[in-house]
Design a protein around this motif. Structure first.
Motif, mmCIF file in Angstrom:
data_model
loop_
_atom_site.group_PDB
_atom_site.id
_atom_site.type_symbol
_atom_site.label_atom_id
_atom_site.label_comp_id
_atom_site.label_asym_id
_atom_site.label_seq_id
_atom_site.Cartn_x
_atom_site.Cartn_y
_atom_site.Cartn_z
ATOM 1 N N GLU A 55 -42.958 -31.322 -3.784
ATOM 2 C CA GLU A 55 -42.840 -31.946 -5.107
ATOM 3 C C GLU A 55 -41.597 -31.457 -5.850
ATOM 4 O OE1 GLU A 55 -44.699 -34.552 -6.036
ATOM 5 O OE2 GLU A 55 -45.374 -34.265 -3.979
ATOM 6 N N VAL A 56 -41.262 -30.179 -5.686
ATOM 7 C CA VAL A 56 -40.032 -29.667 -6.304
ATOM 8 C C VAL A 56 -38.828 -30.430 -5.780
ATOM 9 C CG1 VAL A 56 -38.481 -27.669 -6.419
ATOM 10 C CG2 VAL A 56 -40.928 -27.370 -6.804
ATOM 11 N N VAL A 57 -38.788 -30.661 -4.471
ATOM 12 C CA VAL A 57 -37.692 -31.432 -3.875
ATOM 13 C C VAL A 57 -37.666 -32.848 -4.439
ATOM 14 C CG1 VAL A 57 -36.867 -32.479 -1.721
ATOM 15 C CG2 VAL A 57 -37.605 -30.088 -1.745
ATOM 16 N N TRP A 59 -38.781 -34.141 -7.258
ATOM 17 C CA TRP A 59 -38.479 -34.327 -8.678
ATOM 18 C C TRP A 59 -37.142 -33.718 -9.085
ATOM 19 C CZ3 TRP A 59 -41.307 -37.890 -10.718
ATOM 20 C CH2 TRP A 59 -42.651 -38.046 -10.340
ATOM 21 N N SER A 60 -36.844 -32.510 -8.625
ATOM 22 C CA SER A 60 -35.682 -31.790 -9.156
ATOM 23 C C SER A 60 -34.351 -32.372 -8.713
ATOM 24 C CB SER A 60 -35.767 -30.312 -8.757
ATOM 25 O OG SER A 60 -35.678 -30.160 -7.350
ATOM 26 N N LEU A 61 -34.313 -32.994 -7.560
ATOM 27 C CA LEU A 61 -33.046 -33.506 -7.046
ATOM 28 C C LEU A 61 -32.667 -34.880 -7.603
ATOM 29 C CD1 LEU A 61 -33.168 -32.512 -3.261
ATOM 30 C CD2 LEU A 61 -31.941 -31.392 -5.120
ATOM 31 N N ARG A 62 -33.567 -35.510 -8.332
ATOM 32 C CA ARG A 62 -33.290 -36.884 -8.767
ATOM 33 C C ARG A 62 -32.074 -37.025 -9.677
ATOM 34 N NH1 ARG A 62 -38.963 -40.229 -9.305
ATOM 35 N NH2 ARG A 62 -40.068 -39.161 -7.638
ATOM 36 N N ALA A 112 -36.585 -38.469 -3.509
ATOM 37 C CA ALA A 112 -35.531 -38.079 -4.446
ATOM 38 C C ALA A 112 -34.289 -38.943 -4.286
ATOM 39 C CB ALA A 112 -35.179 -36.605 -4.236
ATOM 40 N N SER A 207 -36.903 -39.678 -21.287
ATOM 41 C CA SER A 207 -37.290 -38.382 -20.721
ATOM 42 C C SER A 207 -38.012 -37.522 -21.745
ATOM 43 C CB SER A 207 -36.046 -37.658 -20.199
ATOM 44 O OG SER A 207 -35.430 -38.410 -19.169
ATOM 45 N N LEU A 326 -37.131 -36.434 -13.229
ATOM 46 C CA LEU A 326 -37.347 -35.005 -13.430
ATOM 47 C C LEU A 326 -38.339 -34.775 -14.566
ATOM 48 C CD1 LEU A 326 -36.661 -32.037 -12.901
ATOM 49 C CD2 LEU A 326 -34.682 -32.302 -14.410
ATOM 50 N N GLY A 329 -41.877 -35.219 -13.434
ATOM 51 C CA GLY A 329 -42.384 -34.074 -12.700
ATOM 52 C C GLY A 329 -42.806 -32.947 -13.616
ATOM 53 N N ILE A 330 -42.001 -32.683 -14.649
ATOM 54 C CA ILE A 330 -42.330 -31.638 -15.617
ATOM 55 C C ILE A 330 -43.620 -31.985 -16.355
ATOM 56 C CG2 ILE A 330 -41.584 -30.522 -17.758
ATOM 57 C CD1 ILE A 330 -38.691 -30.869 -16.737
#
Length: 348
Positions: A55-57, A59-62, A112, A207, A326, A329-330
């Protein structure tokens, strides 16, 4: 498609439907794969590690992939590459052992890569009917999200191979190539050579809305977890709550999208109100099956709002949608943390 003088870009409705088919097929594969993770990775700590890292991959890379797509103008390339990683990831995972984690990571990397560019393409086609377009896409997407776990259940209950879950995903690329061929050239986003701040500007309002509202609203996963903590649903039946939420998401997406096109503020308020109501319902009556089900249905409508209304709020290219991703995801992590903490206090 014209409604009250506002229209989807000429020839774009077919493209929107094709994108919906792509998402439906992709969800049949990767949501089935995700729902099977507890079976494939039985250890709780190991499962948390695999799922959390994935999930980190995802969301964070978007924001990064969105910015790259804008700079290169490679919206179709990123979208096609992202969807092609769905069957590849599942086929890698089907080898078992450590390859399960690698395969899940590959599939999440594909998420992503594709999501910001796909949404930028949809936004270009949408014209002034952004709510309708993203609502229609979300509805078709959720059909696949419901079908995927059902396919996974059939595969595992009959002792069939995990690789079968890759089959629907294999058809996403041919459908995407057809959509590219039919997409009006004037509706396609152009490369953007702006700086990072300017590139992300189109997504900051959506966001902020998603982070604040999405954290306060109980997500379907938060409802499922709280219902299990309070004893309103057995562990084995908990995924049925998630399926109910996905069904209400699919039903609510188009009406919320249409509402946004005419009364955007009202449409933005509804997901927040229903998401908070879902949280209250599961905390107050989550010890009963009926209370848990009601909360799941309400959370699904809220989810439809965040995926439809918030995406329609984004302006600009793929970088704005990457920032929105992102934020989602947060908010998802925040919602689970908030309601899980309250449930622990309630349970004593």
């Amino acid at each position: 498609m014209a409604i009250r003088g506002r229209s989807v870009a000429a020839g774009g409705l077919v493209v929107v439907l094709l994108f919906g088919v792509v998402s439906l097929l992709g969800d049949m594969s990767y949501e089935g794969f995700r729902s099977a993770l507890p079976v494939l990775v039985p250890g709780g700590l190991e499962l948390s590690g695999v799922a959390g890292l994935g999930e980190v991959v995802a969301w964070s890379l978007r924001p990064v992939t969105g910015l790259l797509a804008d700079r290169l103008g490679a919206y179709w390339g990123f979208t096609v590459l992202g969807y092609s990683l769905i069957p590849l990831g599942i086929l890698i995972a089907s080898q078992g052992g450590p390859m399960i984690a690698l395969g899940y990571g590959v599939e999440r990397l594909g998420k992503a890569l594709r999501s910001p560019s796909r949404d930028a393409l949809l936004g270009g086609v949408a014209g002034r009917r952004r709510g309708l377009v993203f609502g229609l896409h979300e509805a078709m997407d959720q059909v696949g999200a419901v079908a995927g776990p059902m396919i996974a259940y059939t595969v595992f209950s009959r002792g069939l191979g995990l690789w079968l879950l890759a089959v629907p995903g294999l058809f996403t690329v041919p459908v995407l190539l057809l959509a590219r061929r039919l997409c009006p050239s004037r509706a396609q986003p152009r490369p953007k050579k702006t700086g990072l701040r300017d590139a992300l500007r189109g997504g900051w309002r959506a966001s902020l809305y998603v982070v604040a509202a999405g954290t306060l609203a109980a997500s379907p996963l938060a409802v499922e977890h709280v219902a299990r903590v309070l004893g309103g649903v057995a562990a084995g039946s908990a995924p049925l709550l998630y399926a109910a939420a996905m069904l209400s998401d699919a039903v609510a997406a188009v009406p919320l999208g249409l509402l946004y096109d005419h009364w955007p503020r009202t449409a933005a308020a509804i997901p927040v109100a229903l998401g908070v109501a879902a949280g209250a319902a599961v905390l107050i009556a989550g010890g009963s099956t009926a209370g848990a089900l009601l909360a799941a249905l309400l959370s699904g409508v809220a989810e439809a709002g965040f995926e439809t209304v918030a995406r329609a709020m984004v302006r600009g290219g793929a970088a704005g949608y990457g920032l929105y991703g992102l934020a989602r995801g947060i908010a998802a992590a925040g919602s689970i943390a908030l309601y899980s903490g309250i449930a622990s206090l309630v349970a004593g």
